[in-house]
Motif scaffolding. Sequence first.
Motif, PDB file in Angstrom:
ATOM      1  N   TYR A   1      -0.107 -10.331   6.670  1.00  0.00           N
ATOM      2  CA  TYR A   1       0.037  -8.881   6.717  1.00  0.00           C
ATOM      3  C   TYR A   1       1.404  -8.567   7.309  1.00  0.00           C
ATOM      4  O   TYR A   1       1.721  -9.010   8.408  1.00  0.00           O
TER       5      TYR A   1
ATOM      6  N   THR B   1       0.833  -1.211   0.000  1.00  0.00           N
ATOM      7  CA  THR B   1       0.000   0.000   0.000  1.00  0.00           C
ATOM      8  C   THR B   1       0.865   1.257   0.000  1.00  0.00           C
ATOM      9  O   THR B   1       2.088   1.208   0.174  1.00  0.00           O
TER      10      THR B   1
ATOM     11  N   LEU C   1      -7.734  -1.084   4.774  1.00  0.00           N
ATOM     12  CA  LEU C   1      -7.257  -1.376   3.422  1.00  0.00           C
ATOM     13  C   LEU C   1      -8.157  -0.764   2.351  1.00  0.00           C
ATOM     14  O   LEU C   1      -7.698  -0.448   1.247  1.00  0.00           O
TER      15      LEU C   1
END
Length: 811
Positions: A257, A235, A311
């Motif tokens: 993650y 991200t 997210l």
Amino acid sequence: MTRPDTTSAEVIVIGGGIIGCSIAYHLTQLGVSDVVVLERKKLTSGTTWHAAGLVAQLRASQNMTRLARYSVELFADLARQTGQETGYQTTGSMTVALHAERLEELKRQATMANAFGVQCELIGPEHIHQHWPGIETRDVFGGVLLPGDGQTNPVDTTLALAKGARQGGARIFEDTKVDRLAIKHNAVIGVYLDDGTLITGKQVVLAAGMWSRVFAAQHNIHLPLHAAEHFYLVTEPLDTFTKMRPTLRVPDEQVYYKYDAGKLLLGCFELNAKPWGMDGIPEDFCFDALPDDFAHFEPLLDKAIARFPKLADAGISLFFNGPESFTPDDRYLLGPTPEAENLFVACGFNSIGIQSSGGAGKVLAEWMRQGKPPMDLWDVDVRRTFVFQSQSDFLYERTKESLGLLYDMHWPHRQYATSRNIRLSPLHDVTTAQGAVMGELAGWERPNWYALSEPARYEYTYGKPNWFEACQRECDALANDVALFDQSSYPIFHVSGPEALQCLQYICANDVNVPVGKIVYTQWLNQDGGIEADVTITRTDHSAFMVVSACVSERRDWFWLIKHSAEFDCLITQDQDSAIIGVMGPRSTELLRRICHNPLAVSELAYYESTRLQTGDLTLRANRLSYVGERGYELYLPRSQATALWQRLWTAGQALNIHAAGFHAMNACRMEKGFRHWGDDIHDHITPLQAGLGFATSQDKTSYIGKNTIDLQRGIQTRRLVNLAIEGADAPFMLHDEPILRNGELVGLTTSAAWGHRVGKSLAMAEVGRSDGVTAAWLNEGQFEVEVALKRFPITVQLGAFYDPRGERMR
């Protein structure tokens, strides 16, 4: 291309990823300075450069965990040693469970981790929120925390290993492509570069990652691995990511993650993967990514957004798709190749190459230097593999499954769904018609149990399996009547010729100079007394012997036999034309008497004797022995006549309450008898004396491989295999590597386990240790427990069998 300024080296390493550089580094640490690393493009340019860099300590077994722990220790200290920063950080990791069976799996892993010295804590939703605020936990059953796990920068870590190797004298050449091996008299003597240059070497290591299979295949060396597309995204910086977070794994949603410098890296191990490179890897492949396939990744991303709503609003700075190598069983390939001498391999790391690199490099370097593995490495030994596993169609289907199995449930007795029906017994159709539920081992489809009224399928669990009653039924038949086994998966080797006896006397620890028609149980040992193979040998003629081994070690045993028979005038062949039917139970003799022309010959055949029998127009060999602890026979006959004999036995056995039985029943029975299984209980780092098999080592023979070690070791053992039982119908089902405690102190681990249906107990074998020796008195005087899924249970521990300890029923 860069032309190396050398024509020889003691060791040549093909491949400049983290694995190749680790091997070179560890060789120099052992004093081997004349090492050359040859990389086709640039260091790390294959798959190393795009790895996520996770460094976990816990693996599926004790020895694999030892290797992973060493990687953690090495990476934490490598920058100090070399002056090259690695980016290693201790971050911790958490794994969460979304259902009860996953939590059971995690508890069992926590028990194993703590026994191995790896700190592992059971945690709840509050702890997860503390370290990962914003994560949805309403459906979380719990989880585990491993505070010692970490992450590293794969490129920097590789460069540190390369620098350390150079400091030790190694030379590394980039833009240097190896075209093929140089082989003379079945031994690798060096490599040819793509311009024809020969560099000679005493040893060569193939650590070329996803290129390894095709490279090796040109020399008829089989390395079953294949690349698959592997996805992750990164991200944009997240405002809540202000400090390091432990890696979070949600295996029930196939994702992890990772905190990545203020960003989130989301990676996945999807259940239906995409094999890549079926038509070959492009020649110019270097630091390359594969084409995007967001649609393939999107279903997992949707789950991740529901799990971590932050997210949904995060920008994506990178969506990455790169290849990783996977093997058919998700374990890497390590060690010397059986097909060619002086060639070692280290490849197929199943997306755990970074965390495995330190330990794998260390033990392979020691293996090469010492000429033997430094520990039991059968889990990853390349000799466990089979030729058919390297075929493209097999790998294409299996790779779709194997990637996802890393995060899917690791069920007991789980069977692969893909690439099945590779090796079929001649009895496959008749046993399937009788309800056989097949398991797969070494490519063989084998009846594991027979469904009568039950659904003919596996329903996986850590508790009582759905085939429990079927297995009970089969064990009852073995104890009271008679049962048939299809044992055609067992490999049969023949040793014949003028020096066949001398050859086997040298290889075998037991004395095989017995009369024709006698059977000998023996081990093949290495020079340290470790058990390389566990076999039965029948003397079929004055200069002819039949060796029967286990299907899982078929290739290993074949090559061991070939290698150590080379100096003898004898012929080694493998029997591909025979089937084996096991006839077991107290009424087995009566059954054979009903179908054979000479019933008296059946009755007079003594335990551990072999004879020819006639039934109809069929001549077969009957070996009187048993792996299930009951009176029994193994019948050897042509494959073409196997079905006819099975049906003849089945018809004649109806009045004797005959049953068909599978390998789950056989395993349960051998556990009750304390019969060892190679690869689980015994291996190349335990001796027959430590395994309680001293009776199979001859004290009269003047020499055999490992004799000196065995003779010096006789007496009380400080390591010993024992049998143990948890009493009670509600006892848990053990698997392996459960810790054994005596008066509260850890003294060992289980090696294999099964429910004992004839004794009604949860059973296991374990290796225990005591500096003053493991004796019956020490066992009797202590209070023993086993820990299963973080709960301790009192156990009975003994040297002898729990079922018919004097072996009277077999005789």
